[in-house]
Design a protein around this motif. Structure first.
Motif, PDB file in Angstrom:
ATOM      1  N   GLN A 149      -1.561  -7.646 -11.116  1.00  0.00           N
ATOM      2  CA  GLN A 149      -0.325  -8.305 -10.757  1.00  0.00           C
ATOM      3  C   GLN A 149      -0.230  -8.500  -9.067  1.00  0.00           C
ATOM      4  OE1 GLN A 149       2.737  -5.407 -12.337  1.00  0.00           O
ATOM      5  NE2 GLN A 149       2.606  -6.647 -14.111  1.00  0.00           N
ATOM      6  N   PHE A 150      -0.680  -7.421  -8.598  1.00  0.00           N
ATOM      7  CA  PHE A 150      -0.563  -8.068  -7.058  1.00  0.00           C
ATOM      8  C   PHE A 150      -1.468  -9.170  -6.551  1.00  0.00           C
ATOM      9  CE2 PHE A 150      -2.572  -7.501  -2.866  1.00  0.00           C
ATOM     10  CZ  PHE A 150      -1.267  -7.341  -1.926  1.00  0.00           C
ATOM     11  N   LEU A 151      -2.787  -9.144  -7.338  1.00  0.00           N
ATOM     12  CA  LEU A 151      -3.433 -10.332  -7.050  1.00  0.00           C
ATOM     13  C   LEU A 151      -3.042 -11.459  -7.397  1.00  0.00           C
ATOM     14  CD1 LEU A 151      -6.966  -8.607  -7.989  1.00  0.00           C
ATOM     15  CD2 LEU A 151      -6.205  -9.254  -5.609  1.00  0.00           C
ATOM     16  N   ARG A 154      -3.267  -1.510   2.885  1.00  0.00           N
ATOM     17  CA  ARG A 154      -3.516  -2.620   3.653  1.00  0.00           C
ATOM     18  C   ARG A 154      -4.442  -2.702   4.514  1.00  0.00           C
ATOM     19  NH1 ARG A 154      -0.350  -4.162  -0.082  1.00  0.00           N
ATOM     20  NH2 ARG A 154       1.621  -5.439   0.255  1.00  0.00           N
ATOM     21  N   TYR A 213       0.448 -10.451   4.534  1.00  0.00           N
ATOM     22  CA  TYR A 213       0.110  -9.177   3.797  1.00  0.00           C
ATOM     23  C   TYR A 213      -0.362  -8.184   4.857  1.00  0.00           C
ATOM     24  CZ  TYR A 213       2.030 -10.838  -0.477  1.00  0.00           C
ATOM     25  OH  TYR A 213       3.082 -11.243  -1.507  1.00  0.00           O
ATOM     26  N   HIS A 248      -7.576  -0.417  -5.244  1.00  0.00           N
ATOM     27  CA  HIS A 248      -6.249  -0.089  -5.434  1.00  0.00           C
ATOM     28  C   HIS A 248      -5.682   0.586  -4.151  1.00  0.00           C
ATOM     29  CE1 HIS A 248      -7.267   4.092  -6.318  1.00  0.00           C
ATOM     30  NE2 HIS A 248      -6.000   4.269  -6.551  1.00  0.00           N
ATOM     31  N   ILE A 269      -5.205  -1.918  -1.481  1.00  0.00           N
ATOM     32  CA  ILE A 269      -4.134  -2.763  -1.725  1.00  0.00           C
ATOM     33  C   ILE A 269      -2.847  -1.894  -1.120  1.00  0.00           C
ATOM     34  CG2 ILE A 269      -2.370  -3.624  -3.426  1.00  0.00           C
ATOM     35  CD1 ILE A 269      -4.817  -4.372  -4.931  1.00  0.00           C
ATOM     36  N   GLU A 270      -2.697  -0.465  -1.477  1.00  0.00           N
ATOM     37  CA  GLU A 270      -1.559   0.120  -0.858  1.00  0.00           C
ATOM     38  C   GLU A 270      -1.765   0.472   0.596  1.00  0.00           C
ATOM     39  OE1 GLU A 270      -2.144   3.673  -3.038  1.00  0.00           O
ATOM     40  OE2 GLU A 270      -1.667   2.732  -5.120  1.00  0.00           O
ATOM     41  N   LYS A 279       0.224 -12.235  -7.561  1.00  0.00           N
ATOM     42  CA  LYS A 279       1.166 -12.536  -6.468  1.00  0.00           C
ATOM     43  C   LYS A 279       0.574 -13.310  -5.523  1.00  0.00           C
ATOM     44  CE  LYS A 279       3.248  -9.118  -4.431  1.00  0.00           C
ATOM     45  NZ  LYS A 279       4.217  -8.115  -4.211  1.00  0.00           N
ATOM     46  N   LEU A 280      -0.533 -12.931  -4.708  1.00  0.00           N
ATOM     47  CA  LEU A 280      -1.246 -13.533  -3.754  1.00  0.00           C
ATOM     48  C   LEU A 280      -1.477 -15.058  -4.131  1.00  0.00           C
ATOM     49  CD1 LEU A 280      -1.139 -10.677  -2.443  1.00  0.00           C
ATOM     50  CD2 LEU A 280      -3.254 -11.121  -1.632  1.00  0.00           C
ATOM     51  N   THR A 284      -1.217  -3.028 -12.190  1.00  0.00           N
ATOM     52  CA  THR A 284      -0.731  -3.175 -10.685  1.00  0.00           C
ATOM     53  C   THR A 284      -1.796  -3.923  -9.946  1.00  0.00           C
ATOM     54  OG1 THR A 284       0.377  -0.891 -11.079  1.00  0.00           O
ATOM     55  CG2 THR A 284       0.193  -1.780  -8.938  1.00  0.00           C
ATOM     56  N   VAL A 285      -2.868  -3.745 -10.184  1.00  0.00           N
ATOM     57  CA  VAL A 285      -3.859  -4.397  -9.109  1.00  0.00           C
ATOM     58  C   VAL A 285      -3.815  -5.845  -9.635  1.00  0.00           C
ATOM     59  CG1 VAL A 285      -6.461  -4.704  -8.686  1.00  0.00           C
ATOM     60  CG2 VAL A 285      -5.362  -2.278  -8.758  1.00  0.00           C
TER      61      VAL A 285
END
Length: 283
Positions: free
Chosen positions: A102-104, A160, A136, A154, A157-158, A106-107, A99-100
């Protein structure tokens, strides 16, 4: 009883009958089960199977995240992304590396959508600032600065929001993905991101929504008020020290929260880092 080849399709099955059958199979052949699940845990191409393998390994007692992080420290082979995720898992075993990452990713993908070459390093950081802080909404948690959640990427990220070091880590990890020459800077009193790749050396303050700072300004406003006259305090910081500083922060944060067990755990990690440094110096 299913064969190992057929287990993939059953790993995340919620049926109690299936779960009971798999549990029996895993317990009858623990060594094979551990090996099978470890391979699936490292399979980034199948996140659902990866997450299910993680849950099974935890249920079977095959995962000891504290031991994994300690082994990482003792290896002296430090890598920021791996170490930061392992640190998360010492307190949040369910924290997903996939999850971490994939988020990075995406940015980083968004950066490539916006960046038009050629760009200077400063211009590239302006693009990254737009994504990170405006699109974001990442910001410094000045209201609840000492909340331990601010030290686990993590959760940053959740939520912000985070503290200077955790926001800097995320900024650096996205920067790595898009090829920016950025470095961690463990200045006294404020963690920063340093841009040394061009003649125009500058610093980014993620806690202040990516504000650019010059070396002279930081010396005047950050170092001198703390009695630090050596500008080498603004030099890049080794990755091991970045992660050790995270652990030092957690010692303080959990102490303030009254969580003595967690405070002791992270104090132990700090000692493990210091012992690793000492061994490296002796070589």
């Amino acid at each position: 009883m299913p064969s190992w080849e057929s287990v993939d399709s059953l790993l995340d099955d919620s049926s109690q009958v299936v779960r009971k059958t798999l549990l029996q199979m895993f317990k009858q052949s623990p060594a094979e089960a551990r090996s099978y699940l470890q391979v699936r845990l490292e399979d980034d191409g199948h996140p659902m199977i990866q997450n299910a393998a993680q849950r099974w390994m935890r249920e079977l007692g095959f995962l000891d995240y504290n031991a994994r992080f300690r082994s990482f420290i003792e290896s002296y082979a430090y890598e920021l992304e791996t170490g930061s995720i392992l640190l998360c898992q010492t307190h949040y075993p369910d924290a997903s590396a996939t999850t971490v990452c994939q988020f990075l990713d995406k940015l980083a993908h968004r950066y490539h959508e916006l960046a038009v070459s050629p760009l200077s390093l400063r211009q590239s950081c302006q693009v990254l600032n737009r994504i990170f802080f405006h699109e974001y909404g990442f910001r410094g948690d000045s209201e609840d600065f000492y909340n331990p959640e601010n030290s686990f990427i993590h959760r940053v990220i959740e939520r912000r929001k985070g503290i200077p070091i955790s926001l800097s880590i995320l900024y650096l990890l996205v920067g790595q993905r898009v090829g920016l020459e950025l470095e961690p800077v463990g200045a006294p009193g404020r963690f920063l991101v340093g841009a040394y790749g061009e003649g125009d050396v500058f610093f980014i303050d993620p806690f202040e929504r990516g504000a650019f700072r010059s070396r002279d300004l930081l010396i005047e406003e950050l170092l001198l008020p703390q009695g630090v006259e050596d500008e080498r305090a603004l030099n890049p910081c080794p990755i091991g020290e970045v992660l050790c500083r995270c652990c030092r922060n957690l010692v303080q944060q959990f102490e303030l929260a009254g969580d003595k067990a967690s405070m002791k755990l992270y104090k132990g990690f700090v000692s493990t880092f210091e012992a690793a440094y000492a061994r490296a110096d002796d070589v």
